[in-house]
Design an enzyme around this catalytic site. Sequence first.
Site, PDB file in Angstrom:
ATOM      1  N   GLY A  55       0.769  -1.243   0.000  1.00 22.65           N
ATOM      2  CA  GLY A  55       0.000   0.000   0.000  1.00 22.65           C
ATOM      3  C   GLY A  55       0.798   1.290   0.000  1.00 22.65           C
ATOM      4  O   GLY A  55       0.343   2.300  -0.525  1.00 22.65           O
ATOM      5  N   ASP A 110       0.980   3.061   4.651  1.00 24.37           N
ATOM      6  CA  ASP A 110      -0.131   3.737   3.982  1.00 24.37           C
ATOM      7  C   ASP A 110      -1.194   4.166   4.995  1.00 24.37           C
ATOM      8  O   ASP A 110      -1.666   5.290   4.966  1.00 24.37           O
ATOM      9  CB  ASP A 110      -0.754   2.851   2.885  1.00 24.37           C
ATOM     10  N   ASP A 113      -4.817   1.500  10.886  1.00 22.93           N
ATOM     11  CA  ASP A 113      -6.249   1.286  11.115  1.00 22.93           C
ATOM     12  C   ASP A 113      -6.426   0.826  12.569  1.00 22.93           C
ATOM     13  O   ASP A 113      -6.485   1.655  13.476  1.00 22.93           O
ATOM     14  CB  ASP A 113      -6.733   0.253  10.089  1.00 22.93           C
ATOM     15  N   PHE A 162     -13.789   2.779   4.953  1.00 18.82           N
ATOM     16  CA  PHE A 162     -12.825   2.176   4.038  1.00 18.82           C
ATOM     17  C   PHE A 162     -12.474   3.145   2.918  1.00 18.82           C
ATOM     18  O   PHE A 162     -13.344   3.809   2.352  1.00 18.82           O
ATOM     19  CB  PHE A 162     -13.409   0.881   3.444  1.00 18.82           C
ATOM     20  N   ARG A 175      -5.585   0.840  -6.596  1.00 24.00           N
ATOM     21  CA  ARG A 175      -4.320   1.412  -6.125  1.00 24.00           C
ATOM     22  C   ARG A 175      -3.836   2.570  -6.993  1.00 24.00           C
ATOM     23  O   ARG A 175      -3.151   3.463  -6.519  1.00 24.00           O
ATOM     24  CB  ARG A 175      -3.211   0.341  -6.130  1.00 24.00           C
TER      25      ARG A 175
HETATM   26  P1  IMP Z   1      -4.120  -2.327  10.903  1.00 19.14           P
HETATM   27  O1  IMP Z   1      -3.178  -3.499  11.073  1.00 19.14           O
HETATM   28  O2  IMP Z   1      -5.505  -2.658  11.407  1.00 19.14           O
HETATM   29  O3  IMP Z   1      -3.617  -1.042  11.475  1.00 19.14           O
HETATM   30  O4  IMP Z   1      -4.345  -2.140   9.360  1.00 19.14           O
HETATM   31  C1  IMP Z   1      -3.327  -1.860   8.553  1.00 19.14           C
HETATM   32  C2  IMP Z   1      -3.527  -2.421   7.167  1.00 19.14           C
HETATM   33  O5  IMP Z   1      -4.899  -2.722   6.835  1.00 19.14           O
HETATM   34  C3  IMP Z   1      -3.091  -1.382   6.191  1.00 19.14           C
HETATM   35  O6  IMP Z   1      -1.720  -1.467   5.953  1.00 19.14           O
HETATM   36  C4  IMP Z   1      -3.938  -1.697   4.978  1.00 19.14           C
HETATM   37  O7  IMP Z   1      -3.292  -2.656   4.194  1.00 19.14           O
HETATM   38  C5  IMP Z   1      -5.212  -2.265   5.533  1.00 19.14           C
HETATM   39  N1  IMP Z   1      -6.282  -1.240   5.609  1.00 19.14           N
HETATM   40  C6  IMP Z   1      -6.835  -0.729   6.714  1.00 19.14           C
HETATM   41  N2  IMP Z   1      -7.792   0.167   6.428  1.00 19.14           N
HETATM   42  C7  IMP Z   1      -7.839   0.234   5.075  1.00 19.14           C
HETATM   43  C8  IMP Z   1      -8.636   1.028   4.160  1.00 19.14           C
HETATM   44  O8  IMP Z   1      -9.493   1.858   4.524  1.00 19.14           O
HETATM   45  N3  IMP Z   1      -8.390   0.832   2.834  1.00 19.14           N
HETATM   46  C9  IMP Z   1      -7.450  -0.055   2.377  1.00 19.14           C
HETATM   47  N4  IMP Z   1      -6.684  -0.795   3.201  1.00 19.14           N
HETATM   48  C10 IMP Z   1      -6.876  -0.655   4.550  1.00 19.14           C
HETATM   49 MG    MG Z   2      -0.298  -1.354   4.527  1.00 17.35          MG
END
Ligand code: IMP
Ligand code: MG
Length: 189
Positions: A55, A110, A113, A162, A175
């Site tokens: 990402g 990127d 979350d 999202f 992307r």
């Molecule tokens: P986390 O581990 O929950 O912090 O999420 C991180 C990963 O989830 C990011 O590196 C993204 O690959 C994916 N992700 C989380 N939210 C989104 C979104 O809104 N769009 C696309 N990818 C997301």
């Molecule tokens: Mg990522």
Amino acid sequence: MMYFSEKKDVVTIGALDFAIYLSAREIQNRIREVALTIEKDYDGKNPLFLVVLNGAFIFAGDLIRNMDIACDVDFVKVSSYKGLASTGRLEVKIPNEKDLTGRHVVILEDIVDSGFTLDQYVPVVQAQKPASLKICTLLEKPDAAKYKVNVDYKCFSIPTKFVIGYGLDFDGAGRNLPHIYQLIDEWGR
Ligand code: IMP
Ligand code: MG
């Protein structure tokens, strides 16, 4: 079936509609500001930017081109299995190649979350004994945080919806969109 164009305010991927949320121009302006901050903080330190694939590839490309300092770049690929397993762990699919020992490392992500990915990955980097470690992310969803992640440089805080575009995907699609688009939910918001 996917359809989008550079001028579209709404893009459709499969059954989902996404509305433009951050324009390419807004993104570039903010990235320039953050790049200047990092440039000041790391002048003379030859930082090593660790780009989290997939990402962050576009963000990283734009960010580092806005910095007029000596630096290094390396790439890692990680994937998280949060699923049902409460013992969910991070798998490092492609590890860094460069030696991080004694380096000033900046992770480029990127989006943060839940924070799971970085919560798991930061110790992997720390174990390699960098001189310092900071985190830079294009996007953060503060209301989605489940794990504590100390973000040092952030371009945008966004709501828990999202998003796609500018490197971020939905099932691999979107992307290459120049803008960032936000999912329009079933109530049209
Ligand atoms: P986390 O581990 O929950 O912090 O999420 C991180 C990963 O989830 C990011 O590196 C993204 O690959 C994916 N992700 C989380 N939210 C989104 C979104 O809104 N769009 C696309 N990818 C997301
Ligand atoms: Mg990522």
